[in-house]
Design a protein around this motif. Structure first.
Motif, PDB file in Angstrom:
ATOM      1  N   PRO A   1     -12.385   1.438 -11.927  1.00  0.00           N
ATOM      2  CA  PRO A   1     -12.469   2.554 -10.987  1.00  0.00           C
ATOM      3  C   PRO A   1     -12.055   2.197  -9.567  1.00  0.00           C
ATOM      4  O   PRO A   1     -12.333   2.969  -8.632  1.00  0.00           O
ATOM      5  CB  PRO A   1     -13.969   2.872 -11.013  1.00  0.00           C
ATOM      6  CG  PRO A   1     -14.619   1.539 -11.165  1.00  0.00           C
ATOM      7  CD  PRO A   1     -13.697   0.741 -12.052  1.00  0.00           C
ATOM      8  N   TYR A   2     -11.370   1.069  -9.375  1.00  0.00           N
ATOM      9  CA  TYR A   2     -11.069   0.611  -8.026  1.00  0.00           C
ATOM     10  C   TYR A   2      -9.717   1.150  -7.566  1.00  0.00           C
ATOM     11  O   TYR A   2      -8.774   1.239  -8.345  1.00  0.00           O
ATOM     12  CB  TYR A   2     -11.047  -0.926  -7.977  1.00  0.00           C
ATOM     13  CG  TYR A   2     -12.265  -1.554  -8.576  1.00  0.00           C
ATOM     14  CD1 TYR A   2     -13.521  -1.335  -8.022  1.00  0.00           C
ATOM     15  CD2 TYR A   2     -12.173  -2.339  -9.727  1.00  0.00           C
ATOM     16  CE1 TYR A   2     -14.656  -1.902  -8.581  1.00  0.00           C
ATOM     17  CE2 TYR A   2     -13.299  -2.916 -10.284  1.00  0.00           C
ATOM     18  CZ  TYR A   2     -14.539  -2.680  -9.721  1.00  0.00           C
ATOM     19  OH  TYR A   2     -15.660  -3.240 -10.282  1.00  0.00           O
ATOM     20  N   ARG A   3      -9.649   1.485  -6.263  1.00  0.00           N
ATOM     21  CA  ARG A   3      -8.395   1.940  -5.671  1.00  0.00           C
ATOM     22  C   ARG A   3      -7.547   0.740  -5.296  1.00  0.00           C
ATOM     23  O   ARG A   3      -8.044  -0.241  -4.760  1.00  0.00           O
ATOM     24  CB  ARG A   3      -8.670   2.738  -4.392  1.00  0.00           C
ATOM     25  CG  ARG A   3      -9.185   4.148  -4.594  1.00  0.00           C
ATOM     26  CD  ARG A   3      -9.151   4.889  -3.260  1.00  0.00           C
ATOM     27  NE  ARG A   3      -7.784   4.915  -2.734  1.00  0.00           N
ATOM     28  CZ  ARG A   3      -7.463   4.692  -1.461  1.00  0.00           C
ATOM     29  NH1 ARG A   3      -8.407   4.384  -0.593  1.00  0.00           N
ATOM     30  NH2 ARG A   3      -6.213   4.751  -1.065  1.00  0.00           N
ATOM     31  N   ALA A   4      -6.255   0.832  -5.557  1.00  0.00           N
ATOM     32  CA  ALA A   4      -5.321  -0.182  -5.058  1.00  0.00           C
ATOM     33  C   ALA A   4      -5.007   0.131  -3.602  1.00  0.00           C
ATOM     34  O   ALA A   4      -4.696   1.279  -3.257  1.00  0.00           O
ATOM     35  CB  ALA A   4      -4.045  -0.191  -5.885  1.00  0.00           C
ATOM     36  N   LEU A   5      -5.087  -0.888  -2.736  1.00  0.00           N
ATOM     37  CA  LEU A   5      -4.792  -0.689  -1.325  1.00  0.00           C
ATOM     38  C   LEU A   5      -3.420  -1.230  -0.934  1.00  0.00           C
ATOM     39  O   LEU A   5      -2.973  -1.016   0.192  1.00  0.00           O
ATOM     40  CB  LEU A   5      -5.872  -1.352  -0.462  1.00  0.00           C
ATOM     41  CG  LEU A   5      -7.272  -0.720  -0.554  1.00  0.00           C
ATOM     42  CD1 LEU A   5      -8.244  -1.468   0.363  1.00  0.00           C
ATOM     43  CD2 LEU A   5      -7.238   0.765  -0.208  1.00  0.00           C
ATOM     44  N   LEU A   6      -2.748  -1.927  -1.838  1.00  0.00           N
ATOM     45  CA  LEU A   6      -1.386  -2.384  -1.590  1.00  0.00           C
ATOM     46  C   LEU A   6      -0.459  -1.815  -2.662  1.00  0.00           C
ATOM     47  O   LEU A   6      -0.816  -1.795  -3.846  1.00  0.00           O
ATOM     48  CB  LEU A   6      -1.317  -3.906  -1.613  1.00  0.00           C
ATOM     49  CG  LEU A   6      -1.906  -4.623  -0.391  1.00  0.00           C
ATOM     50  CD1 LEU A   6      -1.929  -6.129  -0.621  1.00  0.00           C
ATOM     51  CD2 LEU A   6      -1.101  -4.286   0.868  1.00  0.00           C
ATOM     52  N   PRO A   7       0.730  -1.360  -2.277  1.00  0.00           N
ATOM     53  CA  PRO A   7       1.650  -0.786  -3.266  1.00  0.00           C
ATOM     54  C   PRO A   7       2.248  -1.872  -4.159  1.00  0.00           C
ATOM     55  O   PRO A   7       2.394  -3.033  -3.758  1.00  0.00           O
ATOM     56  CB  PRO A   7       2.727  -0.129  -2.402  1.00  0.00           C
ATOM     57  CG  PRO A   7       2.695  -0.887  -1.116  1.00  0.00           C
ATOM     58  CD  PRO A   7       1.273  -1.310  -0.909  1.00  0.00           C
ATOM     59  N   ASP A   8       2.595  -1.506  -5.384  1.00  0.00           N
ATOM     60  CA  ASP A   8       3.297  -2.422  -6.279  1.00  0.00           C
ATOM     61  C   ASP A   8       4.674  -2.758  -5.707  1.00  0.00           C
ATOM     62  O   ASP A   8       5.233  -2.011  -4.890  1.00  0.00           O
ATOM     63  CB  ASP A   8       3.467  -1.784  -7.661  1.00  0.00           C
ATOM     64  CG  ASP A   8       2.126  -1.577  -8.360  1.00  0.00           C
ATOM     65  OD1 ASP A   8       1.188  -2.357  -8.076  1.00  0.00           O
ATOM     66  OD2 ASP A   8       2.024  -0.630  -9.166  1.00  0.00           O
ATOM     67  N   GLN A   9       5.252  -3.843  -6.178  1.00  0.00           N
ATOM     68  CA  GLN A   9       6.543  -4.278  -5.641  1.00  0.00           C
ATOM     69  C   GLN A   9       7.635  -3.233  -5.858  1.00  0.00           C
ATOM     70  O   GLN A   9       8.560  -3.130  -5.055  1.00  0.00           O
ATOM     71  CB  GLN A   9       6.957  -5.599  -6.270  1.00  0.00           C
ATOM     72  CG  GLN A   9       6.140  -6.780  -5.748  1.00  0.00           C
ATOM     73  CD  GLN A   9       6.770  -8.108  -6.103  1.00  0.00           C
ATOM     74  OE1 GLN A   9       7.757  -8.157  -6.834  1.00  0.00           O
ATOM     75  NE2 GLN A   9       6.199  -9.182  -5.590  1.00  0.00           N
TER      76      GLN A   9
END
Length: 519
Positions: A208-216
């Motif tokens: 359930p965690y939000r990603a704070l950095l975009p994928d490459q």
């Protein structure tokens, strides 16, 4: 840590205050001491309210001798005030302490010692965040904000900064440098804020965690590194300018140019955040220092950052941040930052008449701010509309925070008549070793109950029949001591702090006026 840490404060300005019969005259400029004559003849009753003095010297805020007992106490009891608050509060407000203890709810809160979000208290043991007791540290703030935004369960342990208190021996063993923040993640101790952020991001992935950095592969990914470089450039420029009086014109132009670049980056992203419509790690990195720039630059340099057409995308970013339940309850207010910065970074320089005008307003020294009726929103130095809290709710929040901790708060305010501690802390108004003038406690307690009553029922009725025997020097010293040490977000949110400061001033002034009327 001081046993009354919830009210320990927090300021880097030294004031003297005199009570006039009809108004609180003014506030001294930082690191200066000025006396004001009372037009109503009360100056001989009220002298300096804050004085550090020599070790063991008496406070200068309360006259020698003990205050007389009250002739009558007409303020509602704390139990009655709690009942009145409970009648007025919403169901959600009445559940605050239960959510706080359980670590639940969407809103961040400085008082929380555990946050579970969608997990359990056992989950929260995986991450222990050691951050500062007073919520001054910007590096702690960005770590705190990232945990809230990712909704990672965590436990909090609060540690004093060197400028206002001592660190326990066990913390020095954990981190020999003494620096904060520190995090323990699955048993691994990490002592640098950016490394903590990266460890959180890489450890807690997927729902359930939000990603704070975009994928490459994300189109916004190439913008991350240049934006973080811009943040460091802006920080360095601000820091140099704030702590120096040299080359004022060139430093101002340099800062404005970098802010133009920040605003343009937000425009290019389509906003309101640095990578577009969703908050990211970039926002967490910018937030603590943009917040401190917005507070400190009007105060020290006469340059407002908020509500400027030139930086309308920056203003939209602030409003978007303040709409989030994480940042809204983590952000500080202008007053706290303007006085928490010098103990951390060294002397900050006020430059020019425009800066002094801003400083007087932020400090409540202009005869209008921190006074009832409160300034209109557009006239306040700090925009508060983005916090989304109505005045009634802000007053209830302030009242609840005082009622819940009233015993400690009363004793804390009674330090105004005690002796300063030794050795003193480097933050001038932080004095964790100060003594309490025990004999003043009945006066302080009654005066504070009148102020809380005014928050809940309005100042007219609440102060129409003041307790008989309240002594203006004692009330002005103790409530003024408390007022100047209200710290955001440590004690309450910015809108609530604004109301509490003003209502403390109202009681100070009405007690002085009542004494003058019978003199």
């Amino acid at each position: 840590a001081d046993s009354m840490h919830a009210w320990l404060l927090v300021s880097a300005v030294t004031h003297t205050r005199l009570l006039s019969a009809t108004r609180l005259v003014s506030r001294a400029a930082p690191f200066q001491r000025r006396a004001y004559q009372s037009s109503m003849g009360l100056a001989d009753m009220v002298s300096k309210l804050v004085g550090m003095g020599e070790p063991g010297a008496p406070r200068v805020g309360v006259p020698a001798g003990n205050p007389a007992p009250l002739a009558s106490d007409t303020a509602p009891s704390w139990e009655e005030l709690h009942g009145l608050w409970k009648e007025q509060a919403t169901d959600y407000e009445r559940g605050f302490r239960e959510r706080l203890a359980a670590g639940t709810g969407d809103e961040a809160c400085h008082l929380a010692t555990v946050r579970v979000f969608d997990g359990t208290k056992a989950d929260a043991e995986r991450v222990v965040l050691y951050r500062d007791t007073a919520a001054w540290c910007p590096y702690c703030e960005k770590t705190w904000l990232a945990l809230e935004e990712k909704r990672v369960p965590y436990t909090v342990k609060k540690i004093n900064m060197n400028c206002y208190g001592d660190k326990p021996d066990w913390f020095w063993k954990l981190n020999p440098s003494g620096g904060i923040p520190v995090a323990s993640i699955d048993g691994q101790v990490i002592t640098e804020s950016n490394e903590i952020l990266m460890a959180i991001e890489s450890t807690f992935t997927g729902a359930p965690y939000r990603a704070l950095l975009p994928d490459q592969g994300d189109p916004s990914h190439p913008r991350v590194r240049p934006l973080l470089s811009l943040e460091r450039q802006l920080f360095s420029c601000w820091f140099r300018w704030l702590t120096s009086s040299a080359n004022e014109g060139a430093q101002r132009l340099n800062f404005i140019s970098l802010m133009d670049s920040v605003d343009d980056e937000l425009r290019q992203a389509g906003g309101p955040f640095f990578l577009g419509s969703e908050l990211s790690m970039v926002d967490c990195m910018f937030a603590p220092f943009l917040e401190r720039m917005a507070a400190s630059l009007p105060y020290y340099k006469g340059l407002p950052v908020r509500r400027q057409a030139q930086w309308r995308h920056v203003e939209a970013w602030f409003l978007a941040m303040e709409a989030r339940p994480s940042y809204r309850h983590i952000a500080s207010d202008f007053y706290t930052h303007c006085h928490d910065l010098p103990p951390q970074i060294g002397r900050c320089h006020i430059s020019g008449a425009e800066a002094q005008r801003w400083a007087d307003c932020i400090d409540g020294a202009d005869g209008r701010a921190w006074r009832l009726p409160l300034l209109k929103a557009d006239d306040e130095p700090q925009p508060l509309g983005g916090f989304g809290q109505q005045d009634e709710a802000a007053r209830r929040e302030a009242a609840e925070r005082v009622i819940a901790n009233h015993r400690n708060i009363v004793r804390f305010a009674a330090r105004a008549g005690g002796r300063p501690g030794f050795p003193p802390a480097s933050a001038p108004l932080s004095d964790p070793r100060a003594s309490v003038l025990e004999a003043s406690i009945p006066q302080v307690d009654a005066a504070l109950r009148h102020a809380v009553h005014a928050l809940l029922d309005g100042p007219g009725g609440a102060t129409a029949r003041l307790s008989d025997g309240l002594e203006p020097p004692v009330v002005a010293a103790s409530l003024g001591y408390l007022r100047d040490r209200i710290s955001v977000p440590r004690d309450m949110g910015a809108p609530a702090a604004r109301h509490l400061r003003a209502n403390l001033n109202e009681v100070i002034e009405r007690v002085g006026a009542a004494a003058a009327a019978v003199a």
